[in-house]
Design a protein around this motif. Structure first.
Motif, PDB file in Angstrom:
ATOM      1  N   ILE A  41       0.843  -1.195   0.000  1.00 17.76           N
ATOM      2  CA  ILE A  41       0.000   0.000   0.000  1.00 17.76           C
ATOM      3  C   ILE A  41       0.879   1.246   0.000  1.00 17.76           C
ATOM      4  O   ILE A  41       1.834   1.347   0.789  1.00 17.76           O
ATOM      5  CB  ILE A  41      -0.932   0.018   1.229  1.00 17.76           C
ATOM      6  N   TYR A  42       0.526   2.199  -0.888  1.00 19.21           N
ATOM      7  CA  TYR A  42       1.259   3.457  -1.004  1.00 19.21           C
ATOM      8  C   TYR A  42       0.304   4.633  -0.935  1.00 19.21           C
ATOM      9  O   TYR A  42      -0.859   4.535  -1.355  1.00 19.21           O
ATOM     10  CB  TYR A  42       2.004   3.532  -2.345  1.00 19.21           C
ATOM     11  N   ARG A  88      10.624   5.958  -8.912  1.00 20.68           N
ATOM     12  CA  ARG A  88      10.251   5.837 -10.331  1.00 20.68           C
ATOM     13  C   ARG A  88       9.547   4.510 -10.594  1.00 20.68           C
ATOM     14  O   ARG A  88       8.527   4.463 -11.284  1.00 20.68           O
ATOM     15  CB  ARG A  88      11.486   5.981 -11.215  1.00 20.68           C
ATOM     16  N   ALA A  89      10.062   3.431 -10.030  1.00 19.75           N
ATOM     17  CA  ALA A  89       9.460   2.110 -10.252  1.00 19.75           C
ATOM     18  C   ALA A  89       8.037   2.055  -9.703  1.00 19.75           C
ATOM     19  O   ALA A  89       7.125   1.545 -10.370  1.00 19.75           O
ATOM     20  CB  ALA A  89      10.324   1.030  -9.618  1.00 19.75           C
ATOM     21  N   VAL A  90       7.821   2.580  -8.500  1.00 16.42           N
ATOM     22  CA  VAL A  90       6.483   2.542  -7.890  1.00 16.42           C
ATOM     23  C   VAL A  90       5.529   3.463  -8.648  1.00 16.42           C
ATOM     24  O   VAL A  90       4.412   3.075  -9.000  1.00 16.42           O
ATOM     25  CB  VAL A  90       6.547   2.915  -6.393  1.00 16.42           C
ATOM     26  N   LEU A 104       5.389  11.133 -15.430  1.00 15.85           N
ATOM     27  CA  LEU A 104       6.256  10.366 -14.534  1.00 15.85           C
ATOM     28  C   LEU A 104       7.447  11.177 -14.034  1.00 15.85           C
ATOM     29  O   LEU A 104       7.715  11.215 -12.831  1.00 15.85           O
ATOM     30  CB  LEU A 104       6.726   9.074 -15.208  1.00 15.85           C
ATOM     31  N   ASP A 105       8.176  11.835 -14.913  1.00 11.32           N
ATOM     32  CA  ASP A 105       9.372  12.570 -14.484  1.00 11.32           C
ATOM     33  C   ASP A 105       9.025  13.653 -13.466  1.00 11.32           C
ATOM     34  O   ASP A 105       9.734  13.840 -12.478  1.00 11.32           O
ATOM     35  CB  ASP A 105      10.099  13.185 -15.684  1.00 11.32           C
ATOM     36  N   ARG A 106       7.944  14.367 -13.708  1.00  7.86           N
ATOM     37  CA  ARG A 106       7.519  15.432 -12.792  1.00  7.86           C
ATOM     38  C   ARG A 106       7.151  14.864 -11.417  1.00  7.86           C
ATOM     39  O   ARG A 106       7.515  15.419 -10.382  1.00  7.86           O
ATOM     40  CB  ARG A 106       6.344  16.189 -13.408  1.00  7.86           C
ATOM     41  N   VAL A 114       4.874   7.433  -0.065  1.00  9.61           N
ATOM     42  CA  VAL A 114       5.008   6.760   1.221  1.00  9.61           C
ATOM     43  C   VAL A 114       4.516   5.325   1.094  1.00  9.61           C
ATOM     44  O   VAL A 114       3.446   5.081   0.542  1.00  9.61           O
ATOM     45  CB  VAL A 114       4.162   7.501   2.289  1.00  9.61           C
ATOM     46  N   ARG A 115       5.323   4.389   1.596  1.00  7.49           N
ATOM     47  CA  ARG A 115       4.867   3.006   1.733  1.00  7.49           C
ATOM     48  C   ARG A 115       4.219   2.893   3.100  1.00  7.49           C
ATOM     49  O   ARG A 115       4.744   3.391   4.098  1.00  7.49           O
ATOM     50  CB  ARG A 115       6.036   2.029   1.614  1.00  7.49           C
TER      51      ARG A 115
END
Length: 121
Positions: A41-42, A88-90, A104-106, A114-115
């Motif tokens: 969960i994020y 980036r991966a998440v 994505l970059d922004r 947060v995880r």
């Protein structure tokens, strides 16, 4: 956790969180989305400063309030994701789900991430 809560964590999106104010020390409740990525969960938000994130950096303990298919107040701990590669991966998993894949970059540069770890009572 019971099955109804597990199903809500798998399928719902809208929650409230209650953090402790970093300056005031008072509880602060905020509605937001959460994201389940492969069972983890994020919490994230649009690029920019976020009070909820600043509160969690100061005091990572918070309450995660389910309110859609199930109602439950879950004790939780925030683990900020600050490393660019992990972030980036998440976010690459989350952003297409909310029609923001092209940003994505922004988001990697300027969004909180947060995880969530649920803490047993």
């Amino acid at each position: 956790m019971d099955q109804q809560v597990l199903d809500a964590l798998r399928n719902d999106r809208l929650i409230d969180i209650t953090t402790i104010g970093r300056r005031s020390g008072a509880p602060s409740r905020k509605e937001m989305w959460f994201h389940n990525v492969d069972g983890v969960i994020y919490l994230t938000g649009r690029p920019g400063r976020r009070d909820w994130y600043a509160n969690l950096l100061a005091n990572p303990e918070f309450t995660f309030h389910l309110k859609q298919s199930a109602t439950a107040d879950l004790r939780a701990r925030a683990h900020p994701i600050t490393g660019e590669d992990e972030k980036r991966a998440v976010l690459a998993e989350i952003l297409p789900r909310i029609n923001r894949a092209d940003e994505l970059d922004r988001w990697v540069a300027d969004s909180p991430l947060v995880r969530v770890e649920f803490v047993d009572e």
